[in-house]
Design a protein around this motif. Structure first.
Motif, PDB file in Angstrom:
ATOM      1  N   GLU A  36       0.854  -1.187   0.000  1.00 58.80           N
ATOM      2  CA  GLU A  36       0.000   0.000   0.000  1.00 58.80           C
ATOM      3  C   GLU A  36       0.894   1.242   0.000  1.00 58.80           C
ATOM      4  O   GLU A  36       1.487   1.588   1.011  1.00 58.80           O
ATOM      5  CB  GLU A  36      -0.884   0.003   1.247  1.00 58.80           C
ATOM      6  CG  GLU A  36      -1.714  -1.247   1.416  1.00 58.80           C
ATOM      7  CD  GLU A  36      -3.085  -1.118   0.798  1.00 58.80           C
ATOM      8  OE1 GLU A  36      -3.547   0.011   0.638  1.00 58.80           O
ATOM      9  OE2 GLU A  36      -3.680  -2.154   0.499  1.00 58.80           O
ATOM     10  N   THR A  37       1.011   1.872  -1.126  1.00 67.91           N
ATOM     11  CA  THR A  37       1.767   3.120  -1.222  1.00 67.91           C
ATOM     12  C   THR A  37       1.085   4.013  -2.247  1.00 67.91           C
ATOM     13  O   THR A  37       0.345   3.544  -3.107  1.00 67.91           O
ATOM     14  CB  THR A  37       3.234   2.869  -1.604  1.00 67.91           C
ATOM     15  OG1 THR A  37       3.937   4.097  -1.539  1.00 67.91           O
ATOM     16  CG2 THR A  37       3.369   2.284  -2.987  1.00 67.91           C
ATOM     17  N   LEU A  77       8.869   2.765  -4.588  1.00 65.55           N
ATOM     18  CA  LEU A  77       9.071   1.381  -5.010  1.00 65.55           C
ATOM     19  C   LEU A  77       9.825   0.593  -3.950  1.00 65.55           C
ATOM     20  O   LEU A  77       9.445  -0.530  -3.612  1.00 65.55           O
ATOM     21  CB  LEU A  77       9.837   1.344  -6.338  1.00 65.55           C
ATOM     22  CG  LEU A  77      10.197  -0.031  -6.864  1.00 65.55           C
ATOM     23  CD1 LEU A  77       8.933  -0.796  -7.219  1.00 65.55           C
ATOM     24  CD2 LEU A  77      11.101   0.076  -8.054  1.00 65.55           C
ATOM     25  N   GLU A  78      10.885   1.168  -3.388  1.00 64.11           N
ATOM     26  CA  GLU A  78      11.661   0.467  -2.375  1.00 64.11           C
ATOM     27  C   GLU A  78      10.873   0.270  -1.090  1.00 64.11           C
ATOM     28  O   GLU A  78      11.149  -0.647  -0.329  1.00 64.11           O
ATOM     29  CB  GLU A  78      12.970   1.211  -2.119  1.00 64.11           C
ATOM     30  CG  GLU A  78      13.947   1.083  -3.252  1.00 64.11           C
ATOM     31  CD  GLU A  78      15.266   1.772  -2.990  1.00 64.11           C
ATOM     32  OE1 GLU A  78      15.494   2.184  -1.842  1.00 64.11           O
ATOM     33  OE2 GLU A  78      16.062   1.891  -3.932  1.00 64.11           O
ATOM     34  N   LYS A  79       9.888   1.119  -0.846  1.00 66.35           N
ATOM     35  CA  LYS A  79       9.049   0.959   0.326  1.00 66.35           C
ATOM     36  C   LYS A  79       8.292  -0.368   0.250  1.00 66.35           C
ATOM     37  O   LYS A  79       8.067  -1.027   1.263  1.00 66.35           O
ATOM     38  CB  LYS A  79       8.063   2.128   0.408  1.00 66.35           C
ATOM     39  CG  LYS A  79       7.135   2.058   1.583  1.00 66.35           C
ATOM     40  CD  LYS A  79       6.170   3.236   1.587  1.00 66.35           C
ATOM     41  CE  LYS A  79       5.157   3.116   2.682  1.00 66.35           C
ATOM     42  NZ  LYS A  79       4.150   4.174   2.614  1.00 66.35           N
TER      43      LYS A  79
END
Length: 81
Positions: A36-37, A77-79
């Motif tokens: 979820e971002t 994206l890295e999250k």
């Protein structure tokens, strides 16, 4: 003649690897929760219309904004990874 053909075909299939193969045991896999971002908001970073000179000028003037937007996208994206 048919018997010889079947024997040769069987030998060829056995040595080519088409015969029975060992099946790896199944291992359970886990399905992770969907990430979820939110998508970072970026302004339009491409010129609407114009020739190559206008396009190049626009890109050079907006280069810092473009880099900032790419950094935000990579962070989002890295999250999730």
């Amino acid at each position: 003649m048919k018997m010889l053909y079947l024997m040769v075909l069987t030998v060829v299939l056995i040595f080519s690897g088409c015969a029975g193969k060992e099946v790896a045991p199944c291992e359970p896999i886990t399905i992770t929760k969907k990430c979820e971002t939110k998508k970072p908001k970026c302004e339009a970073l491409t010129p609407e219309k114009g020739d190559k000179v206008q396009w190049t000028k626009f890109r050079l003037e907006n280069y810092p904004k473009l880099e900032s937007c790419l950094y935000d996208f990579k962070a989002a994206l890295e999250k999730c990874l």
